[in-house]
Design a protein around this motif. Structure first.
Motif, PDB file in Angstrom:
ATOM      1  N   UNK A 103     -69.605 -27.964 123.917  1.00 59.96           N
ATOM      2  CA  UNK A 103     -69.684 -29.381 124.267  1.00 59.96           C
ATOM      3  C   UNK A 103     -68.588 -30.124 123.507  1.00 59.96           C
ATOM      4  N   UNK A 104     -67.866 -30.974 124.162  1.00 61.43           N
ATOM      5  CA  UNK A 104     -66.763 -31.675 123.498  1.00 61.43           C
ATOM      6  C   UNK A 104     -67.272 -32.459 122.296  1.00 61.43           C
ATOM      7  N   UNK A 105     -68.439 -33.042 122.414  1.00 62.25           N
ATOM      8  CA  UNK A 105     -69.000 -33.816 121.305  1.00 62.25           C
ATOM      9  C   UNK A 105     -69.221 -32.955 120.065  1.00 62.25           C
ATOM     10  N   UNK A 106     -69.544 -31.680 120.248  1.00 66.76           N
ATOM     11  CA  UNK A 106     -69.893 -30.813 119.129  1.00 66.76           C
ATOM     12  C   UNK A 106     -68.798 -29.820 118.758  1.00 66.76           C
ATOM     13  N   UNK A 107     -67.656 -29.895 119.417  1.00 67.91           N
ATOM     14  CA  UNK A 107     -66.549 -28.993 119.102  1.00 67.91           C
ATOM     15  C   UNK A 107     -65.714 -29.582 117.966  1.00 67.91           C
ATOM     16  N   UNK A 108     -65.555 -28.853 116.853  1.00 65.47           N
ATOM     17  CA  UNK A 108     -64.762 -29.382 115.733  1.00 65.47           C
ATOM     18  C   UNK A 108     -63.359 -29.768 116.178  1.00 65.47           C
ATOM     19  N   UNK A 109     -62.888 -30.899 115.684  1.00 69.08           N
ATOM     20  CA  UNK A 109     -61.606 -31.397 116.170  1.00 69.08           C
ATOM     21  C   UNK A 109     -60.454 -30.485 115.796  1.00 69.08           C
ATOM     22  N   UNK A 110     -60.557 -29.813 114.650  1.00 68.18           N
ATOM     23  CA  UNK A 110     -59.473 -28.906 114.282  1.00 68.18           C
ATOM     24  C   UNK A 110     -59.382 -27.725 115.242  1.00 68.18           C
ATOM     25  N   UNK A 111     -60.509 -27.328 115.851  1.00 69.88           N
ATOM     26  CA  UNK A 111     -60.477 -26.254 116.842  1.00 69.88           C
ATOM     27  C   UNK A 111     -59.859 -26.732 118.148  1.00 69.88           C
ATOM     28  N   UNK A 112     -60.099 -27.986 118.489  1.00 70.27           N
ATOM     29  CA  UNK A 112     -59.449 -28.568 119.679  1.00 70.27           C
ATOM     30  C   UNK A 112     -57.935 -28.570 119.498  1.00 70.27           C
ATOM     31  N   UNK A 113     -57.490 -28.981 118.304  1.00 69.35           N
ATOM     32  CA  UNK A 113     -56.056 -29.014 118.020  1.00 69.35           C
ATOM     33  C   UNK A 113     -55.457 -27.608 118.041  1.00 69.35           C
ATOM     34  N   UNK A 114     -56.184 -26.629 117.500  1.00 72.23           N
ATOM     35  CA  UNK A 114     -55.692 -25.251 117.490  1.00 72.23           C
ATOM     36  C   UNK A 114     -55.498 -24.737 118.913  1.00 72.23           C
ATOM     37  N   UNK A 115     -56.446 -25.057 119.788  1.00 71.91           N
ATOM     38  CA  UNK A 115     -56.340 -24.597 121.170  1.00 71.91           C
ATOM     39  C   UNK A 115     -55.109 -25.177 121.847  1.00 71.91           C
ATOM     40  N   UNK A 116     -54.871 -26.451 121.662  1.00 76.23           N
ATOM     41  CA  UNK A 116     -53.681 -27.069 122.254  1.00 76.23           C
ATOM     42  C   UNK A 116     -52.408 -26.542 121.611  1.00 76.23           C
ATOM     43  N   UNK A 117     -52.472 -26.247 120.321  1.00 76.20           N
ATOM     44  CA  UNK A 117     -51.298 -25.724 119.626  1.00 76.20           C
ATOM     45  C   UNK A 117     -50.834 -24.409 120.256  1.00 76.20           C
ATOM     46  N   UNK A 148     -50.626 -24.955 124.710  1.00 76.61           N
ATOM     47  CA  UNK A 148     -49.690 -25.953 125.240  1.00 76.61           C
ATOM     48  C   UNK A 148     -48.389 -26.010 124.433  1.00 76.61           C
ATOM     49  N   UNK A 149     -48.514 -26.257 123.134  1.00 77.94           N
ATOM     50  CA  UNK A 149     -47.303 -26.380 122.307  1.00 77.94           C
ATOM     51  C   UNK A 149     -46.584 -25.045 122.154  1.00 77.94           C
ATOM     52  N   UNK A 150     -47.347 -23.930 122.072  1.00 75.56           N
ATOM     53  CA  UNK A 150     -46.721 -22.618 121.941  1.00 75.56           C
ATOM     54  C   UNK A 150     -45.758 -22.305 123.071  1.00 75.56           C
ATOM     55  N   UNK A 151     -46.189 -22.415 124.330  1.00 74.88           N
ATOM     56  CA  UNK A 151     -45.263 -22.170 125.441  1.00 74.88           C
ATOM     57  C   UNK A 151     -44.057 -23.108 125.434  1.00 74.88           C
ATOM     58  N   UNK A 152     -44.263 -24.357 125.039  1.00 76.72           N
ATOM     59  CA  UNK A 152     -43.127 -25.280 124.992  1.00 76.72           C
ATOM     60  C   UNK A 152     -42.123 -24.845 123.934  1.00 76.72           C
ATOM     61  N   UNK A 153     -42.627 -24.380 122.777  1.00 81.45           N
ATOM     62  CA  UNK A 153     -41.714 -23.857 121.754  1.00 81.45           C
ATOM     63  C   UNK A 153     -40.877 -22.710 122.314  1.00 81.45           C
ATOM     64  N   UNK A 154     -41.536 -21.813 123.027  1.00 84.02           N
ATOM     65  CA  UNK A 154     -40.824 -20.682 123.609  1.00 84.02           C
ATOM     66  C   UNK A 154     -39.778 -21.150 124.619  1.00 84.02           C
ATOM     67  N   UNK A 176     -52.357 -17.085 124.603  1.00 84.89           N
ATOM     68  CA  UNK A 176     -53.270 -18.217 124.702  1.00 84.89           C
ATOM     69  C   UNK A 176     -54.590 -17.882 124.050  1.00 84.89           C
ATOM     70  N   UNK A 177     -55.393 -18.909 123.864  1.00 81.63           N
ATOM     71  CA  UNK A 177     -56.723 -18.727 123.268  1.00 81.63           C
ATOM     72  C   UNK A 177     -57.759 -19.429 124.124  1.00 81.63           C
ATOM     73  N   UNK A 178     -58.971 -18.897 124.087  1.00 79.70           N
ATOM     74  CA  UNK A 178     -60.084 -19.527 124.775  1.00 79.70           C
ATOM     75  C   UNK A 178     -60.865 -20.413 123.822  1.00 79.70           C
ATOM     76  N   UNK A 179     -61.556 -21.366 124.358  1.00 76.96           N
ATOM     77  CA  UNK A 179     -62.401 -22.247 123.551  1.00 76.96           C
ATOM     78  C   UNK A 179     -63.519 -22.787 124.436  1.00 76.96           C
ATOM     79  N   UNK A 180     -64.731 -22.755 123.935  1.00 72.78           N
ATOM     80  CA  UNK A 180     -65.871 -23.283 124.680  1.00 72.78           C
ATOM     81  C   UNK A 180     -66.714 -24.177 123.775  1.00 72.78           C
TER      82      UNK A 180
END
Length: 269
Positions: free
Chosen positions: A87-101, A104-110, A81-85
């Motif tokens: 403000x949601x308003x100032x967090x780049x959207x590609x970093x939000x997607x990477x965190x979920x990838x 969330x998606x990584x464990x489901x793939x496994x 897993x990865x950490x991410x911190x």
């Protein structure tokens, strides 16, 4: 009797390594994963194999390698897993997607990859390492909380879907532990002149202090072993300080605004 085979993702350091080393000492055949095996030329005592949980091909190859070597795969510990911190308003959207990838998606793939093998074996165990942060929306950690909370809920669904296969699936949510997650996570930058500048910096300092003073990851390893030895694992497990575990209970019983007020006071908002 052949050793039970365990695959632990994200096992080159931190909680994953603690789990893998502990289970190795308990007599399991342990395989750990890391994205870059070349960084660990003299790694031991368990076998470390290449795996990025964001790659469907590498997920297939890793599971195939373990099953090919051992003829079985009894236990999957989804720890990577990865950490991410930020403000949601100032967090780049590609970093939000990477965190979920990854979270969330990584464990489901496994899970999707190991389920056919476990079903063929007639049994198996999957432990998803989530986070106590996944039980509540924490300020400036909202994306991390959401990714871990989503995995908690998916686990609840999977338990019911796979109940006829004798495959046990559960969550293990750690609190703050002394690992290198703070150095490896994505931090949205503290921007000069941002309306969040002061409050985000204060919260960031507090988060880092919690990790630095966190408990020994061996406690997560010990709880993992307890789950493995259980014949009928619970849906949710938590490991952390009494206050961290109690915070989840309070979330259940307190009015929303009262609990929100407690969090704001804790984070000095």
């Amino acid at each position: 009797m052949a050793k039970e085979v365990v695959l632990v993702t994200g096992a080159s350091s931190g909680i994953g390594r603690a789990i893998a080393e502990y289970l190795h000492k308990k007599g399991y055949a342990v395989y750990g994963t890391t994205r870059d095996v070349s960084k660990y030329p003299d790694f031991g005592p368990f076998r470390l194999i290449k795996l990025d949980v964001n790659s469907a091909e590498q997920v297939r190859d890793a599971v195939k390698e373990v099953v090919g070597r051992e003829g079985q795969l009894n236990i999957l510990v989804n720890n990577a897993g990865v950490g991410i911190t930020g403000p949601i308003e100032e967090t780049p959207y590609d970093e939000i997607l990477k965190a979920f990838e990854t979270n969330f998606h990584g464990p489901i793939r496994m899970i999707k990859e190991v389920l056919p093998h476990m079903r063929e074996q007639g049994k198996g165990l999957i432990i998803n390492i989530t986070s106590i942060a996944g039980y509540m929306g924490l300020p400036f950690r909202g994306v991390y909380s959401a990714s871990k909370g989503a995995l908690e809920l998916v686990t609840e669904a999977l338990r019911m879907e796979t109940q006829g296969f004798d495959i046990r699936i559960t969550n293990l949510a750690p609190g703050d532990f002394a690992t290198n997650i703070a150095s490896g996570r994505y931090h949205a930058p503290v921007k000069e002149g941002s309306p969040y500048q002061e409050v985000y910096q204060n919260s960031l300092d507090l988060m880092n202090a919690h990790v630095d003073s966190g408990q020994d990851p061996i406690k997560v390893a010990e709880k993992t072993y307890t789950i493995i030895k259980s014949h009928n694992p619970k849906v949710h497990y938590r490991v952390g300080t009494p206050l961290q575990k109690f915070s989840v209970f309070l979330k259940k019983i307190l009015p929303d605004k009262v609990y929100e007020g407690m969090l704001k006071k804790h984070y000095k908002l």
